[in-house]
Scaffold this motif. Structure first.
Motif, mmCIF file in Angstrom:
data_model
loop_
_atom_site.group_PDB
_atom_site.id
_atom_site.type_symbol
_atom_site.label_atom_id
_atom_site.label_comp_id
_atom_site.label_asym_id
_atom_site.label_seq_id
_atom_site.Cartn_x
_atom_site.Cartn_y
_atom_site.Cartn_z
ATOM 1 N N ARG A 2 0.761 -1.036 0.057
ATOM 2 C CA ARG A 2 0.193 0.058 -0.037
ATOM 3 C C ARG A 2 0.998 1.158 0.148
ATOM 4 O O ARG A 2 0.436 2.269 -0.891
ATOM 5 C CB ARG A 2 -0.797 -0.040 1.030
ATOM 6 N N ARG A 3 2.017 1.127 0.856
ATOM 7 C CA ARG A 3 2.794 2.429 1.034
ATOM 8 C C ARG A 3 3.409 2.666 -0.272
ATOM 9 O O ARG A 3 3.670 3.699 -0.730
ATOM 10 C CB ARG A 3 3.831 2.232 2.120
ATOM 11 N N GLU A 4 4.176 1.494 -0.889
ATOM 12 C CA GLU A 4 4.918 1.850 -2.190
ATOM 13 C C GLU A 4 4.064 1.919 -3.464
ATOM 14 O O GLU A 4 4.474 3.001 -4.072
ATOM 15 C CB GLU A 4 5.569 0.394 -2.607
ATOM 16 N N TRP A 5 2.603 1.554 -3.325
ATOM 17 C CA TRP A 5 1.923 1.846 -4.544
ATOM 18 C C TRP A 5 1.366 3.469 -4.432
ATOM 19 O O TRP A 5 1.421 3.852 -5.433
ATOM 20 C CB TRP A 5 0.811 0.898 -4.600
ATOM 21 N N GLU A 6 1.056 3.797 -3.325
ATOM 22 C CA GLU A 6 0.516 5.256 -3.213
ATOM 23 C C GLU A 6 1.757 6.262 -3.411
ATOM 24 O O GLU A 6 1.455 7.139 -4.011
ATOM 25 C CB GLU A 6 -0.010 5.418 -1.691
ATOM 26 N N SER A 7 3.064 5.791 -2.819
ATOM 27 C CA SER A 7 3.999 6.483 -3.001
ATOM 28 C C SER A 7 4.391 6.898 -4.444
ATOM 29 O O SER A 7 4.537 7.931 -4.980
ATOM 30 C CB SER A 7 5.194 6.106 -2.271
ATOM 31 N N ALA A 8 4.209 5.628 -5.190
ATOM 32 C CA ALA A 8 4.565 5.839 -6.701
ATOM 33 C C ALA A 8 3.555 6.699 -7.425
ATOM 34 O O ALA A 8 3.863 7.402 -8.219
ATOM 35 C CB ALA A 8 4.446 4.394 -7.418
ATOM 36 N N ARG A 9 2.117 6.474 -6.970
ATOM 37 C CA ARG A 9 1.088 7.297 -7.587
ATOM 38 C C ARG A 9 1.275 8.958 -7.270
ATOM 39 O O ARG A 9 1.079 9.683 -8.257
ATOM 40 C CB ARG A 9 -0.210 6.877 -6.916
ATOM 41 N N SER A 10 2.012 9.282 -6.136
ATOM 42 C CA SER A 10 2.061 10.575 -5.815
ATOM 43 C C SER A 10 3.043 11.269 -6.574
ATOM 44 O O SER A 10 3.131 12.518 -6.800
ATOM 45 C CB SER A 10 2.248 10.622 -4.257
ATOM 46 N N LEU A 11 4.007 10.370 -7.102
ATOM 47 C CA LEU A 11 5.180 10.886 -7.721
ATOM 48 C C LEU A 11 4.707 10.789 -9.494
ATOM 49 O O LEU A 11 5.682 11.652 -10.010
ATOM 50 C CB LEU A 11 6.455 10.156 -7.491
ATOM 51 N N SER A 12 3.816 10.372 -9.872
ATOM 52 C CA SER A 12 3.634 10.236 -11.213
ATOM 53 C C SER A 12 2.868 11.440 -11.925
ATOM 54 O O SER A 12 2.269 12.129 -10.936
ATOM 55 C CB SER A 12 2.692 8.953 -11.579
#
Length: 344
Positions: free
Chosen positions: A334-344
């Protein structure tokens, strides 16, 4: 929409290959409820149950099961994996899932599909050769039933409707969100795209590259129909994991259950299936790494469901797996996916 993690069950009544547990329909149905409650407790977002009308399965009435679970949970979304759009009357689907919406305060969506059991068609007065046509026509009616009142309708596969209103109306006048599940049919991906609904790739029966093509097609058609960019299309994927601190222990413990799981019959040995599908047996970090890599196939997607109870796993082992996934795998994903989305 934020990424969701969930559990799905097909509800197979499969004997324990180690012979340590005697299983019955009664116990299996009760255990499904325990799985759903545990999933909510350890932080999953979704619990989904399949629909089957033949042995060795028990969930022939998913709304009954989900209604019972709704009364014992408060947060988790209740869904299906799948609801048979081909052999169920769309009027009854509209009524049943709107009722479930009200009883669960709106915690309902559903996945529609054709199923993978050919025998079910004649049992409900249908012809397997009409599978795609039934899915298209029945959903066209279901879509209207949740959005319109006083419907006049006629089609190939059921009696006409005149000034018909399905009751109850959807909770807060909002129809349940619909996912269209498919193993091999681009027509179903097209249908999902046409309506702007979600598309769910099984991600277990075949090589992931096969599902990659289906998801890519759905994304293209989603954009074609004007629902947004292909990257914004609403995608979900299945998966399966078995976790132990050491990968060697996980493989050794899971191997007899793998051999006992109907899903993987004829696909090769455990190592071959792990290489080709999303099945991941190993340490928590291996599961995390594997599922973070799924975006290479499907892009950013919104729902990840895990199968945890197939092949005759005893209920205590299933609940232990949920605890491990919920504490050591899902928070990191969850943390990694949401972090990747916030950077995209």
């Amino acid at each position: 929409m934020a990424v969701e993690f969930g559990i799905f069950s097909v509800g197979d009544l499969t004997s324990d290959p180690l012979g340590t547990v005697r299983r019955s329909e009664h116990n299996r149905l009760r255990d499904i409820t325990r799985i759903a409650k545990k999933a909510e407790e350890v932080g999953f977002d979704v619990f989904a149950i399949g629909e089957h009308h033949n042995p060795p399965f028990v969930p022939s009435s998913p709304t009954t099961i989900l209604g019972y679970i709704a009364a014992q949970t408060s947060r988790i979304t209740l869904s299906t994996s799948t609801t048979l759009i081909t052999t169920n009357d769309p009027v009854k689907i509209a009524e049943d899932y709107a009722t479930l919406q009200h009883l669960s305060d709106g915690r309902v969506d559903l996945m529609l599909g054709r199923g993978n059991t050919a025998e079910v068609y004649p049992w409900f007065g249908k012809d397997l050769r009409d599978g795609i046509a039934l899915a298209v026509e029945n959903y066209a009616l279901l879509h209207r039933l949740w959005r319109e009142e006083g419907i006049d309708w006629s089609g190939r596969f059921r009696t006409p409707l005149t000034n018909f209103t399905a009751v109850p109306r959807p909770y807060l006048d909002t129809p349940p969100f619909v996912w269209h599940g498919s193993i091999r049919s681009p027509e179903i991906a097209e249908q999902a795209a046409f309506y702007g609904d979600g598309f769910f790739a099984n991600n277990l029966f075949m090589h992931m590259s096969h599902f990659e093509r289906l998801v890519g097609f759905y994304r293209e058609r989603f954009e074609h129909y004007g629902h947004g960019s292909a990257d914004a299309a609403i995608v979900g994927a299945g998966g399966q994991a078995f976790v132990r601190a050491r990968s060697q222990d996980a493989i050794e413990e899971y191997r007899p259950y793998f051999a006992n799981t109907f899903t993987y019959q004829g696909q090769g040995n455990l190592e071959e299936v792990m290489a080709n599908t999303s099945l991941t047996v190993g340490s928590p970090q291996q599961v995390i790494d594997r599922y973070l890599s799924m975006k290479e196939y499907y892009g950013e997607y919104q729902r990840q469901l895990f199968l945890v109870d197939a092949g005759g796993l005893p209920i205590e082992l299933v609940l232990e797996q949920l605890e491990l996934l919920g504490s050591e795998v899902i928070p990191v994903l969850r943390r990694e996916w949401e972090s990747a989305r916030s950077l995209s």
